[in-house]
Design an enzyme around this catalytic site. Structure first.
Site, mmCIF file in Angstrom:
data_model
loop_
_atom_site.group_PDB
_atom_site.id
_atom_site.type_symbol
_atom_site.label_atom_id
_atom_site.label_comp_id
_atom_site.label_asym_id
_atom_site.label_seq_id
_atom_site.Cartn_x
_atom_site.Cartn_y
_atom_site.Cartn_z
ATOM 1 N N ARG A 187 0.724 -1.171 -0.201
ATOM 2 C CA ARG A 187 0.055 -0.129 -0.055
ATOM 3 C C ARG A 187 0.957 1.414 0.103
ATOM 4 O O ARG A 187 0.245 2.455 -0.220
ATOM 5 C CB ARG A 187 -0.960 -0.050 1.091
ATOM 6 C CG ARG A 187 -1.888 -1.059 1.299
ATOM 7 C CD ARG A 187 -2.670 -1.151 2.389
ATOM 8 N NE ARG A 187 -3.709 0.058 2.584
ATOM 9 C CZ ARG A 187 -4.827 0.067 2.234
ATOM 10 N NH1 ARG A 187 -5.430 -1.213 1.631
ATOM 11 N NH2 ARG A 187 -5.641 1.127 2.246
ATOM 12 N N TRP B 262 3.112 6.342 0.980
ATOM 13 C CA TRP B 262 3.374 6.523 -0.266
ATOM 14 C C TRP B 262 3.121 8.056 0.022
ATOM 15 O O TRP B 262 2.150 8.538 0.067
ATOM 16 C CB TRP B 262 2.186 6.028 -1.064
ATOM 17 C CG TRP B 262 2.235 5.924 -2.436
ATOM 18 C CD1 TRP B 262 2.906 5.408 -3.660
ATOM 19 C CD2 TRP B 262 1.414 7.152 -3.142
ATOM 20 N NE1 TRP B 262 2.812 5.798 -4.742
ATOM 21 C CE2 TRP B 262 1.741 6.791 -4.681
ATOM 22 C CE3 TRP B 262 0.889 8.179 -2.885
ATOM 23 C CZ2 TRP B 262 1.442 7.521 -5.619
ATOM 24 C CZ3 TRP B 262 0.241 8.943 -4.066
ATOM 25 C CH2 TRP B 262 0.692 8.673 -5.323
ATOM 26 N N LYS C 1 0.300 -3.380 -18.014
ATOM 27 C CA LYS C 1 1.195 -4.194 -17.122
ATOM 28 C C LYS C 1 2.609 -3.983 -17.278
ATOM 29 O O LYS C 1 3.578 -4.043 -16.441
ATOM 30 C CB LYS C 1 0.898 -5.701 -17.203
ATOM 31 C CG LYS C 1 0.682 -6.523 -16.388
ATOM 32 C CD LYS C 1 0.019 -6.044 -15.201
ATOM 33 C CE LYS C 1 -1.380 -5.615 -15.058
ATOM 34 N NZ LYS C 1 -2.230 -4.564 -14.174
ATOM 35 N N GLU D 65 4.228 -0.797 -16.250
ATOM 36 C CA GLU D 65 4.239 -0.708 -14.641
ATOM 37 C C GLU D 65 5.243 -1.341 -14.017
ATOM 38 O O GLU D 65 5.594 -0.709 -13.033
ATOM 39 C CB GLU D 65 2.815 -1.655 -14.035
ATOM 40 C CG GLU D 65 1.581 -0.722 -14.074
ATOM 41 C CD GLU D 65 0.380 -1.399 -13.384
ATOM 42 O OE1 GLU D 65 -0.471 -0.889 -12.850
ATOM 43 O OE2 GLU D 65 0.234 -2.529 -13.700
#
Length: 594
Positions: free
Chosen positions: A28, A76, A475, A478
């Site tokens: 996260r 983050w 994908k 990323e």
């Protein structure tokens, strides 16, 4: 987009619980990490924090004394650079109050100007404003009322854990928009931003509602609204399996989750089909049939599943469907039809942009359905209806099995609304077998090594393959950091072909005989300009020279199969470059900020 964990108890060491939880939630946010623990020898709280991963905290706290209370955080970054100073926990000016925070305080500058003009700030974060305000208000109010007064001033999102160093037997918590769950076990109370952090330490939980405030001690919990009125405590049993969050024999979570996809498809079939009965509420079907247009709202991978959903809705139900980027729809809503129905797709069920859309549609009294992997999530609870993905916990930041699950559930929903009566039990079983066969028989690592060699890459496809190309491109970019775009194959000649250079990888997806010749013709256009090409096809559309050939499935279900090789292409490209596959730079899993 941060992970927060707090624990207060009598028997277990808070450090163990908090660090275990943070490790599970590191997906996260992983720019920095920190923890605050009570030091019983000096009757004070120690803070350990730094930029980097949770492992740093584990190393920093090796020799700490056992503590009954602690709070921790993985960050983050939203406000302030990735530095030790900006890592959580933060504290008030006198260091009386210690705080961790997930979310964004939108009016933090106004609050600074109005209430804290004489205060000194240790960091660049919006979070520190909260701690400073609480301390300021304790000059006139008791702690609980000082926190409540602060909460009423905050605009934006927050999941907060607060410790008052003068009372080291209490954790205060509060929630608005950002997720927060409270767990109760034999050894104490755990509060975290995700249910996974509670595993092993709690057997019951409460998913906290917005504008709630918690006062937790080792053996008691009080839940209030922001008017300081007691609220009932209604616990649910935790039904997650702790082993589902382990990496097992795999090197990375991403590859584990790719290989889990056949079982995910089978689990969806088991949960949605009971002989002749389909486990979808009749009210959902009734409201969709009564609508004149489906508006699909999503972001990222979920939006790509939404494009497939649009295709399925229009092919199977003949109800027009539109797909909208959630962050755009929330603040620039298009003209709507007379009877719209809103379908929201989110892996986590906590996507902040979608939450903004949900609040907007609710004000207009429109019906909403959320498709999500987390039945306890905010969007699942607050929508009129929700359908569960049954994909199990997805730990890797780059989504794989959730995408396949989203398309599978959308296919079941659309087929249920249709009069075409496709035997989806049979057809989805074929999907699972096709994926399984590919994963068991084809090693594409050498293909990736030979062909994905440049800084840029393109995926191309037509009709439903175009939608798969968008997800395939996402994908690869990323996790490999290769600049990748997905294009409708026929659009190459309208500009994009200018980017083709010697050796540029172009990957074609071909799942339909109808457009096979067209896409192959487009591929020849880039070959003649020096591109390195790769073809992924189904058996019925294949040619002998194709690079990857998959077993046939129903034409409407091809995205679930065609996407799997592209997931592995991304995985092996990132592996070859030595990237952090499960935690790619600058990204986080559950996007809880707008």
């Amino acid at each position: 987009m941060c992970g927060i964990v707090g624990f207060i108890g009598n028997k277990k060491d808070a450090k163990e619980v908090v660090l275990s939880g943070l490790t599970k939630l590191e997906y996260r946010g992983y720019d920095s990490a920190g923890i605050s623990l009570f030091n019983s020898k000096f009757r004070s709280f120690d803070i350990y924090k730094d930029f980097g991963r949770v492992q740093k905290l584990i190393d920093l706290t090796k020799n700490t004394l056992k503590s009954n209370i602690g709070i921790g955080h993985t960050r983050w970054a939203t406000h302030g650079k990735v530095t030790k100073e900006n890592a959580h926990p933060h504290y008030s000016q006198s260091k009386r109050f210690i705080i961790v925070h997930n979310g964004v305080i939108e009016n933090n500058e106004e609050l600074k100007s109005q209430y804290l003009s004489d205060s000194f700030f240790y960091s660049e974060t919006d979070t520190e404003v909260i701690a400073q305000l609480i301390e300021t208000f304790t000059k006139q109010l008791n702690v609980e009322n000082a926190i409540l007064t602060t909460l009423k001033l905050l605009e934006g999102s927050y999941a907060l854990l607060v410790i008052d160093t003068q009372t080291p037997d209490t954790i205060y918590a509060a929630k608005n928009k950002s997720p927060l769950v409270l767990g109760k076990g034999d050894d104490g109370i755990t509060i975290a931003s995700d249910l996974m952090a509670l595993l092993g330490y709690a057997d019951q939980y409460i998913a906290l509602a917005d504008h709630t405030f918690v006062v937790a001690e080792s053996d008691s919990v009080k839940l209030y609204n922001l008017n300081h009125e007691l609220q009932p405590l209604i616990y649910l049993e935790i039904d997650l399996d702790e082993s589902s969050t382990d990496m097992g024999e795999y090197q990375h979570y991403m590859i584990k989750e790719i290989y889990e996809q056949p079982s995910v498809v089978r689990r969806i079939v088991q949960n949605y089909f009971n002989h002749d009965k389909i486990n979808i509420s009749a009210d959902i079907l009734k409201d969709i049939k009564a609508s004149d247009r489906i508006y699909i709202l999503a972001a990222g991978t979920s939006m790509h599943a939404g494009y497939v959903g649009k295709y399925l809705f229009e092919e199977l139900t003949h109800i027009p469907a539109e797909v909208h980027i959630a962050s755009e729809f929330a603040y620039h809503t298009p003209l709507l039809t007379a009877k719209p129905f809103f379908l929201m797709i989110s892996q986590s069920g906590e996507t902040a942009d979608l939450r903004a859309c949900l609040l907007k549609t609710q004000k207009l009294n429109y019906k909403t359905l959320t498709i999500t992997n987390v039945k306890t999530s905010t969007l699942a609870r607050e929508s009129n209806y929700f359908l569960e993905l049954f994909a199990g916990p997805e730990i890797a930041v780059a989504s794989t099995k959730a995408y396949v699950a989203q398309v599978a559930v959308l296919s079941i929903l659309c087929n249920t609304l249709s009069d075409q009566n496709i035997d989806l039990i049979k057809e989805l079983t074929k999907v699972a077998l096709s994926i399984e066969n590919f994963l068991a028989t084809q090693d594409i690592s050498s293909l990736v090594h030979d062909k994905i060699t440049k800084r840029n890459c393109f995926y191309i496809g037509r009709t439903i393959d175009y939608y798969t190309s968008l997800e395939a491109a996402l994908k690869l970019k990323e996790i490999s950091y290769i600049q990748t775009e997905g294009f409708a194959a026929g659009e190459l000649k309208h500009g994009t072909i200018a980017l083709i250079e010697e050796g540029t990888p172009v990957i074609a997806l071909i799942s339909s005989k109808e457009i096979s010749k067209n896409t192959r013709s487009n591929l020849n256009e880039v070959i003649s300009r020096g591109a390195t090409t790769m073809i992924i096809s189904l058996a019925n559309t294949s040619q002998e020279s194709d690079d990857i050939i998959l077993k046939d499935v129903h034409p409407l279900l091809t995205p679930m199969v065609m996407v799997v090789p592209t997931q592995l292409i991304a995985y092996y490209a990132a592996l070859e470059r030595g990237n952090d596959i499960d935690k790619p730079r600058n990204l986080a899993k559950s996007v809880t900020v707008e």
